[in-house]
Design an enzyme around this catalytic site. Structure first.
Site, PDB file in Angstrom:
ATOM      1  N   ASP A  16      23.675  69.310  51.526  1.00 27.88           N
ATOM      2  CA  ASP A  16      23.568  67.914  51.051  1.00 27.88           C
ATOM      3  C   ASP A  16      22.162  67.460  50.659  1.00 27.88           C
ATOM      4  O   ASP A  16      21.745  66.344  51.014  1.00 27.88           O
ATOM      5  CB  ASP A  16      24.130  66.947  52.110  1.00 27.88           C
ATOM      6  N   ASP A  58      27.975  66.038  49.458  1.00 34.21           N
ATOM      7  CA  ASP A  58      28.855  64.930  49.755  1.00 34.21           C
ATOM      8  C   ASP A  58      29.362  64.461  48.397  1.00 34.21           C
ATOM      9  O   ASP A  58      28.550  64.264  47.470  1.00 34.21           O
ATOM     10  CB  ASP A  58      28.010  63.822  50.420  1.00 34.21           C
ATOM     11  N   HIS A  77      27.471  55.918  49.322  1.00 35.51           N
ATOM     12  CA  HIS A  77      26.541  56.990  48.955  1.00 35.51           C
ATOM     13  C   HIS A  77      27.303  58.148  48.329  1.00 35.51           C
ATOM     14  O   HIS A  77      28.492  58.340  48.579  1.00 35.51           O
ATOM     15  CB  HIS A  77      25.781  57.498  50.196  1.00 35.51           C
ATOM     16  N   LYS A 102      32.555  68.097  49.334  1.00 35.58           N
ATOM     17  CA  LYS A 102      33.271  67.697  50.561  1.00 35.58           C
ATOM     18  C   LYS A 102      33.355  66.181  50.653  1.00 35.58           C
ATOM     19  O   LYS A 102      32.571  65.475  50.009  1.00 35.58           O
ATOM     20  CB  LYS A 102      32.582  68.283  51.803  1.00 35.58           C
ATOM     21  N   CYS A 149      25.548  66.145  58.962  1.00 29.83           N
ATOM     22  CA  CYS A 149      26.197  67.242  58.231  1.00 29.83           C
ATOM     23  C   CYS A 149      25.617  68.607  58.582  1.00 29.83           C
ATOM     24  O   CYS A 149      26.345  69.603  58.613  1.00 29.83           O
ATOM     25  CB  CYS A 149      26.128  66.975  56.736  1.00 29.83           C
TER      26      CYS A 149
HETATM   27  C1  VGL Z   1      25.926  62.596  55.857  1.00 30.51           C
HETATM   28  C2  VGL Z   1      26.277  60.520  56.734  1.00 30.51           C
HETATM   29  C3  VGL Z   1      27.331  60.292  55.870  1.00 30.51           C
HETATM   30  C4  VGL Z   1      25.107  63.863  55.845  1.00 30.51           C
HETATM   31  C5  VGL Z   1      26.980  62.400  54.978  1.00 30.51           C
HETATM   32  O1  VGL Z   1      25.057  64.542  54.799  1.00 30.51           O
HETATM   33  O2  VGL Z   1      24.494  64.176  56.884  1.00 30.51           O
HETATM   34  N1  VGL Z   1      25.598  61.655  56.738  1.00 30.51           N
HETATM   35  N2  VGL Z   1      27.671  61.258  55.002  1.00 30.51           N
HETATM   36 ZN    ZN Z   2      29.078  60.946  53.366  1.00 37.09          ZN
END
Ligand code: VGL
Ligand code: ZN
Length: 207
Positions: A16, A58, A77, A102, A149
C-alpha cells in the site's frame, strides 16, 4: 501469468505505498514517504535475485462500510481509479510486479495483501496459492502502515507457513494511539515474524 518454468525461493510484498497514505494524501501515515528509498533499493536488488515482486493496493469503491461516511472508521481513501489510490510516483516497481487490489467490495476492510487479487486473475489464484505454486518459501515485507495492513499481511504470511521477514525501516505506522506501531512490531515478532533493517539512507528523501 506466472512463469511455470522458473522457481522462485523468495518474494517481496510492497504494501500500500499509495498517494493517500503519504503526506498530502487523505489518510496520511506520518512520514509515510520515507519508506520509498529503502523499498526502491530492495526492489533493485530483487531484480538481480529472481525474487517475485508483489505490490498491494487499497482499492476501495466510493461507498464502502470501510469509510466513516458509511459506518466505518476511516476517512475516504484510495478510491478505485483516483489519484489518491495510485502508487506513489517515486516508488520504482518493476514492470513484472504483480499488483494485488484489496478492499474492492462494499463491505470489506481487507487489511491484508493476502486478501488481494490480481486484475487479470492469475487463474483466480490467491496470493498464498501463487506463492506456493512458485515455490516461494520466504517473503520480505515493507510499506504502509505498520499497525494495519503491514501487520495483517505479515501475520497472514506466517499463518500460511512462509518464513516472514519484516523490513522495519521500510515501514511506517499510523500511530492513532501512541505506541501502536511499536506494539504491532512486538505482536509480529511474537508470531514469528523476523524483524530486520535495511539501513538504507533516506536522508535524501523524495517529496
Ligand atoms: C490501511 C487503514 C485503512 C493500510 C488501509 O494500508 O494500512 N489502513 N485502510
Ligand atoms: Zn483502506
Amino acid at each position: 501469468m506466472v512463469n511455470a518454468t522458473k522457481r522462485y525461493r523468495g518474494a517481496i510484498i510492497v504494501v500500500d505505498v499509495q498517494n493517500d497514505f503519504c503526506p498530502g494524501g487523505s489518510l496520511p501515515v506520518p512520514n509515510g514517504n520515507e519508506v520509498i528509498s529503502a523499498l526502491n533499493a530492495v526492489l533493485e536488488l530483487a531484480q538481480q535475485l529472481d525474487v517475485l515482486v508483489f505490490a498491494s493496493r487499497d482499492w476501495h469503491p466510493a461507498e464502502t462500510s470501510h469509510f466513516a461516511d458509511f459506518g466505518g472508521v476511516w476517512p475516504t481513501h484510495c478510491v478505485q481509479d483516483t489519484e489518491g489510490a495510485a502508487f506513489h510516483p517515486d516508488l520504482h516497481l518493476p514492470a513484472t510486479a504483480h499488483v494485488l487490489s484489496k478492499g474492492t467490495l462494499k463491505d470489506e476492510d481487507a487489511y491484508s495483501a493476502f486478501q488481494g487479487h490480481e486484475e487479470q486473475g492469475d487463474d483466480g489464484l490467491s496470493l498464498a496459492e501463487i506463492l506456493k505454486t512458485e515455490g516461494v518459501e520466504t517473503v520480505w515485507i515493507g510499506g504502509l502502515a505498520t499497525d494495519y495492513c503491514v501487520k495483517a499481511t505479515a501475520l497472514d504470511a506466517v499463518r500460511n507457513g512462509f518464513t516472514t521477514v519484516l523490513l522495519v525501516d521500510a515501514c511506517r505506522a499510523v500511530d492513532i494511539h501512541e505506541g501502536d506501531g511499536d506494539r504491532a512490531l512486538e505482536e509480529m515478532a511474537q508470531a514469528g515474524v523476523k524483524l530486520m533493517r535495511t539501513f538504507i539512507d533516506n536522508s535524501q528523501e523524495v517529496k
